[in-house]
Design a protein around this motif. Structure first.
Motif, PDB file in Angstrom:
ATOM      1  N   ARG A 141     -73.565  29.751 -28.102  1.00  0.00           N
ATOM      2  CA  ARG A 141     -74.030  28.877 -29.183  1.00  0.00           C
ATOM      3  C   ARG A 141     -75.558  28.823 -29.185  1.00  0.00           C
ATOM      4  NH1 ARG A 141     -71.306  23.251 -28.269  1.00  0.00           N
ATOM      5  NH2 ARG A 141     -72.394  23.583 -26.292  1.00  0.00           N
ATOM      6  N   LEU A 200     -79.168  26.824 -30.018  1.00  0.00           N
ATOM      7  CA  LEU A 200     -79.782  25.505 -30.154  1.00  0.00           C
ATOM      8  C   LEU A 200     -80.657  25.509 -31.403  1.00  0.00           C
ATOM      9  CD1 LEU A 200     -80.240  22.688 -28.863  1.00  0.00           C
ATOM     10  CD2 LEU A 200     -82.329  23.659 -27.857  1.00  0.00           C
ATOM     11  N   HIS A 222     -82.668  23.287 -34.650  1.00  0.00           N
ATOM     12  CA  HIS A 222     -83.455  22.083 -34.931  1.00  0.00           C
ATOM     13  C   HIS A 222     -83.455  21.847 -36.433  1.00  0.00           C
ATOM     14  CE1 HIS A 222     -87.706  20.112 -34.964  1.00  0.00           C
ATOM     15  NE2 HIS A 222     -86.771  19.193 -34.777  1.00  0.00           N
ATOM     16  N   TRP A 279     -82.179  24.317 -40.980  1.00  0.00           N
ATOM     17  CA  TRP A 279     -81.963  24.482 -39.542  1.00  0.00           C
ATOM     18  C   TRP A 279     -82.798  25.659 -39.069  1.00  0.00           C
ATOM     19  CZ3 TRP A 279     -79.489  21.034 -36.565  1.00  0.00           C
ATOM     20  CH2 TRP A 279     -78.614  20.133 -37.182  1.00  0.00           C
ATOM     21  N   ASP A 313     -77.034  19.427 -22.962  1.00  0.00           N
ATOM     22  CA  ASP A 313     -76.500  18.633 -24.059  1.00  0.00           C
ATOM     23  C   ASP A 313     -77.583  18.445 -25.116  1.00  0.00           C
ATOM     24  OD1 ASP A 313     -75.333  16.796 -25.744  1.00  0.00           O
ATOM     25  OD2 ASP A 313     -75.334  15.151 -24.298  1.00  0.00           O
ATOM     26  N   ALA A 314     -77.382  18.968 -26.311  1.00  0.00           N
ATOM     27  CA  ALA A 314     -78.398  18.881 -27.366  1.00  0.00           C
ATOM     28  C   ALA A 314     -78.722  17.444 -27.729  1.00  0.00           C
ATOM     29  CB  ALA A 314     -77.931  19.654 -28.603  1.00  0.00           C
ATOM     30  N   ASP A 315     -77.718  16.553 -27.647  1.00  0.00           N
ATOM     31  CA  ASP A 315     -77.950  15.150 -27.994  1.00  0.00           C
ATOM     32  C   ASP A 315     -78.875  14.451 -27.013  1.00  0.00           C
ATOM     33  OD1 ASP A 315     -76.395  15.148 -30.285  1.00  0.00           O
ATOM     34  OD2 ASP A 315     -74.561  14.670 -29.205  1.00  0.00           O
ATOM     35  N   CYS A 341     -86.562  14.188 -29.679  1.00  0.00           N
ATOM     36  CA  CYS A 341     -86.791  14.872 -30.954  1.00  0.00           C
ATOM     37  C   CYS A 341     -88.012  14.243 -31.635  1.00  0.00           C
ATOM     38  CB  CYS A 341     -85.543  14.758 -31.837  1.00  0.00           C
ATOM     39  SG  CYS A 341     -85.574  15.834 -33.291  1.00  0.00           S
ATOM     40  N   MET A 382     -82.947  16.329 -35.699  1.00  0.00           N
ATOM     41  CA  MET A 382     -82.029  16.394 -34.565  1.00  0.00           C
ATOM     42  C   MET A 382     -81.937  17.819 -34.052  1.00  0.00           C
ATOM     43  SD  MET A 382     -78.261  16.313 -36.433  1.00  0.00           S
ATOM     44  CE  MET A 382     -78.697  14.999 -37.567  1.00  0.00           C
ATOM     45  N   ARG A 438     -78.910  20.482 -32.426  1.00  0.00           N
ATOM     46  CA  ARG A 438     -77.475  20.694 -32.277  1.00  0.00           C
ATOM     47  C   ARG A 438     -77.224  22.139 -31.831  1.00  0.00           C
ATOM     48  NH1 ARG A 438     -77.265  16.035 -32.586  1.00  0.00           N
ATOM     49  NH2 ARG A 438     -75.928  14.665 -33.810  1.00  0.00           N
ATOM     50  N   HIS A 439     -76.097  22.338 -31.159  1.00  0.00           N
ATOM     51  CA  HIS A 439     -75.640  23.685 -30.837  1.00  0.00           C
ATOM     52  C   HIS A 439     -74.657  24.144 -31.914  1.00  0.00           C
ATOM     53  CE1 HIS A 439     -76.885  23.240 -26.465  1.00  0.00           C
ATOM     54  NE2 HIS A 439     -77.283  24.448 -26.769  1.00  0.00           N
ATOM     55  N   PHE A 440     -74.800  25.397 -32.358  1.00  0.00           N
ATOM     56  CA  PHE A 440     -73.884  25.966 -33.335  1.00  0.00           C
ATOM     57  C   PHE A 440     -73.479  27.371 -32.897  1.00  0.00           C
ATOM     58  CE2 PHE A 440     -76.292  22.967 -36.004  1.00  0.00           C
ATOM     59  CZ  PHE A 440     -75.240  22.253 -36.574  1.00  0.00           C
TER      60      PHE A 440
END
Length: 292
Positions: free
Chosen positions: A20, A22, A24, A38, A97-99, A103, A108, A110-112
């Motif tokens: 995944r 990371l 932004h 993103w 953990d991206a959370d 920031c 935020m 997130r991982h995708f």
């Protein structure tokens, strides 16, 4: 390559062990590059910085991370004024953990996974970088090295109360997200406050106990992970020399009872690091590591 030959822009493509990315989410409605899309963390070189120096600085400023990076590619981009530029992209590995990341810019992190990328509003050059990485995967994924990256630690505070050789423990609710039907210290996570201030607040909120910060002393520290690679946590265990009030159940969805237990005869079901901390306090040790 001299610094003057480096592209002005830099960016870091971070991939976790599940493949995944990371990403932004950039601010919308601002005069910045690719607003509302993103993208990946990065920024322009400053002064005589090299691209590597710049990307390491930008990554630290935007995410708090320091990870090993290797050069990956150079892509074209278009700035907010329509001026064309170039970005040198570096590749790194991060399994966090991206959370948990700060920031300070944008919305935020997130991982995708690659299968989600086509459905996101993507910064064009970031999409190009990910497509290139996918075409080369998995051979282009660097391995994360233990100890070679920054990882934010969750900070928790814990109250050690002892009277007549007995220690105060709470029985957590069976449906609690953590340690259901298990005994634990009165505890909580630090918010925007000092550890002692957090302890005083949690004691009043959870059990109706009033504690003067002047009556608090550090008794033990536990640095732990549930398993290798998991989110690390630091637990400060504070002893209160005196307090006002009798423990009451004030958050029944989390704790169903408070009880005093002999320090040498604790209940069978106790959170492991709570038991370790009590043993450490009784032995006069200040520090315990678990799970590493």
């Amino acid at each position: 390559m001299s610094v003057s030959e480096d592209p002005l822009g830099t960016a870091a493509l971070l991939v976790d062990s599940r493949g995944r990315y990371l990403l932004h989410l950039r601010d919308a409605n601002k005069k910045i590059c690719d607003p509302g899309t993103w993208s990946i963390p990065g920024g322009n070189r400053e002064g005589a910085e090299s691209s590597r120096e710049a990307v390491e600085r930008e990554l630290l400023e935007e995410t708090g991370l320091t990870v090993p990076l290797e050069e990956f590619t150079v892509v074209d981009c278009v700035g907010p004024d329509g001026i064309k530029g170039r970005i040198r992209v570096y590749l790194g590995a991060w399994d966090g953990d991206a959370d948990s990341l700060p920031c300070p810019e944008g919305i935020m992190f997130r991982h995708f996974g690659a299968d989600t990328i086509p459905y996101l509003t993507m910064c064009p050059w970031t999409k190009e970088v990910i497509d290139l990485h996918q075409a080369q995967a998995p051979t282009s994924v660097p391995q994360a090295r233990p100890g070679g990256r920054a990882r934010l630690n969750v900070v928790g505070v814990h109250l050690y109360l002892e009277q007549d050789g007995q220690v105060l423990l709470g029985l957590r609710h069976p449906d609690s997200a953590y340690a259901g039907s298990t005994h634990h210290f009165l505890a909580g996570h630090c918010e925007q406050e000092s550890a002692v201030a957090c302890l005083v607040r949690e004691a009043e909120e959870e059990a109706g106990l009033v504690i003067d910060p002047e009556d608090v002393e550090l008794a033990h520290v536990v640095h732990m992970v549930d398993e290798p690679g998991a989110q690390p946590r630091v637990g400060f265990v504070f002893r209160a020399r005196q307090w006002t009030g009798t423990p009451q159940v004030r958050e029944p969805d989390r704790c169903v009872s408070w009880g005093w237990w002999p320090a040498d005869a604790l209940p069978d079901r106790v959170v492991p690091y709570t038991r370790a901390a009590i043993e450490g306090v009784r032995a006069g040790r200040l520090y315990t590591e678990m799970g590493w």
